[in-house]
Scaffold this active site. Structure first.
Site, mmCIF file in Angstrom:
data_model
loop_
_atom_site.group_PDB
_atom_site.id
_atom_site.type_symbol
_atom_site.label_atom_id
_atom_site.label_comp_id
_atom_site.label_asym_id
_atom_site.label_seq_id
_atom_site.Cartn_x
_atom_site.Cartn_y
_atom_site.Cartn_z
ATOM 1 N N ASP A 73 7.181 -40.445 9.372
ATOM 2 C CA ASP A 73 8.525 -40.334 9.934
ATOM 3 C C ASP A 73 9.126 -39.051 9.384
ATOM 4 O O ASP A 73 8.883 -38.679 8.233
ATOM 5 C CB ASP A 73 9.380 -41.555 9.546
ATOM 6 C CG ASP A 73 10.547 -41.745 10.510
ATOM 7 O OD1 ASP A 73 10.532 -41.132 11.606
ATOM 8 O OD2 ASP A 73 11.481 -42.498 10.185
ATOM 9 N N PHE A 156 9.629 -27.033 18.901
ATOM 10 C CA PHE A 156 10.346 -28.108 19.596
ATOM 11 C C PHE A 156 11.392 -28.684 18.659
ATOM 12 O O PHE A 156 11.522 -28.265 17.508
ATOM 13 C CB PHE A 156 9.356 -29.193 20.057
ATOM 14 C CG PHE A 156 8.568 -29.786 18.918
ATOM 15 C CD1 PHE A 156 9.037 -30.917 18.256
ATOM 16 C CD2 PHE A 156 7.381 -29.211 18.482
ATOM 17 C CE1 PHE A 156 8.325 -31.459 17.190
ATOM 18 C CE2 PHE A 156 6.661 -29.751 17.426
ATOM 19 C CZ PHE A 156 7.146 -30.874 16.776
ATOM 20 N N TYR A 158 14.371 -29.351 16.450
ATOM 21 C CA TYR A 158 15.385 -28.474 15.840
ATOM 22 C C TYR A 158 14.806 -27.113 15.432
ATOM 23 O O TYR A 158 15.470 -26.336 14.753
ATOM 24 C CB TYR A 158 15.987 -29.162 14.598
ATOM 25 C CG TYR A 158 16.743 -30.433 14.924
ATOM 26 C CD1 TYR A 158 18.069 -30.386 15.349
ATOM 27 C CD2 TYR A 158 16.143 -31.680 14.799
ATOM 28 C CE1 TYR A 158 18.764 -31.554 15.652
ATOM 29 C CE2 TYR A 158 16.819 -32.854 15.099
ATOM 30 C CZ TYR A 158 18.144 -32.775 15.524
ATOM 31 O OH TYR A 158 18.836 -33.926 15.824
ATOM 32 N N ASP A 159 13.578 -26.820 15.844
ATOM 33 C CA ASP A 159 12.919 -25.572 15.429
ATOM 34 C C ASP A 159 13.744 -24.302 15.706
ATOM 35 O O ASP A 159 13.758 -23.390 14.890
ATOM 36 C CB ASP A 159 11.538 -25.440 16.080
ATOM 37 C CG ASP A 159 10.525 -26.404 15.465
ATOM 38 O OD1 ASP A 159 10.897 -27.137 14.525
ATOM 39 O OD2 ASP A 159 9.372 -26.431 15.928
ATOM 40 N N ARG A 185 5.680 -31.111 7.519
ATOM 41 C CA ARG A 185 4.519 -31.900 7.962
ATOM 42 C C ARG A 185 3.238 -31.362 7.327
ATOM 43 O O ARG A 185 2.398 -32.129 6.851
ATOM 44 C CB ARG A 185 4.371 -31.848 9.489
ATOM 45 C CG ARG A 185 5.123 -32.936 10.206
ATOM 46 C CD ARG A 185 4.819 -32.930 11.687
ATOM 47 N NE ARG A 185 3.416 -33.254 11.946
ATOM 48 C CZ ARG A 185 2.890 -34.463 11.803
ATOM 49 N NH1 ARG A 185 3.646 -35.463 11.392
ATOM 50 N NH2 ARG A 185 1.623 -34.693 12.075
#
Length: 203
Positions: A73, A156, A158-159, A185
């Site tokens: 998450d 993608f 909030y990038d 990540r």
């Protein structure tokens, strides 16, 4: 050494490929939940923290299949907003919000805030349920600030708004190659690789 089955609590092919590439060289077979017949299983993420949501997802899948189960998450935590959007990052502007709507809401919430006060961090938590049903969690963090306006067209979520510390560019400007080395990540997945190396060594 026997090959271990690792089931990822996701049907997202991009995510599965990313995990496969990080775990390359280890005696593991990485499968999505869809590949083990659990495509219809949708776990409701109704817990209070990333850790609790990741553990819940991993446990529910682990009850229905054999092998090591992984779930993750991710959230964006903005200091000025007391940690919002946090666990609600994907649905910040509403249940079915688009990336654009979430970004617009975040910019509105920070409307009169100077760039240096827009500190934030992305956090990914990976939960692992092992074959003996014991649970471990690993965390990856990437610190930065929220831009005054969207920049870049890659990535993608909030990038386009997340300026990474040390790079002074948003994830959407840096592109996937760099992002996959320095992101929250990527850091969590590196921890995962170390953890699995230790587990497999003890077999």
């Amino acid at each position: 050494m026997l090959q271990k089955r690792i089931i990822v609590a996701s049907g997202n092919t991009h995510k599965i490929e990313e995990i496969k590439s990080i775990l390359k060289g280890l005696p593991v077979e990485v499968l999505s939940k869809n590949e083990v017949g659990l495509k219809e299983l949708e776990v409701v993420e109704d817990r209070e923290t990333l850790e609790e949501n990741a553990i819940k997802k991993a446990k529910e899948i682990s009850e229905k299949t054999e092998g090591i189960v992984l779930a993750d998450d991710t959230g964006l935590f903005v200091d000025k907003l007391n940690g919002e959007p946090g666990i609600y990052s994907a649905r910040y502007a509403g249940e079915d919000a688009t990336y654009l709507e979430n970004n617009k809401k975040l910019l509105k919430e920070l409307e009169d805030t100077k760039l240096e006060q827009r500190t934030a961090e992305f956090r990914t938590v990976i939960a692992i349920v092992l074959e003996d049903k014991s649970i471990k969690t690993l965390t990856g963090i990437c610190k930065g600030r929220i831009a005054l306006e969207p920049k870049g067209d890659k990535g993608f979520g909030y990038d386009p708004l997340f300026i990474v510390d040390g790079y002074d560019k948003t994830f959407a400007q840096l592109g996937e190659d760099i992002k996959n080395k320095i992101s929250h990540r990527a850091r969590a997945l590196e921890e995962l690789r170390k953890e699995l190396e230790d587990i497999l060594k003890d077999e």
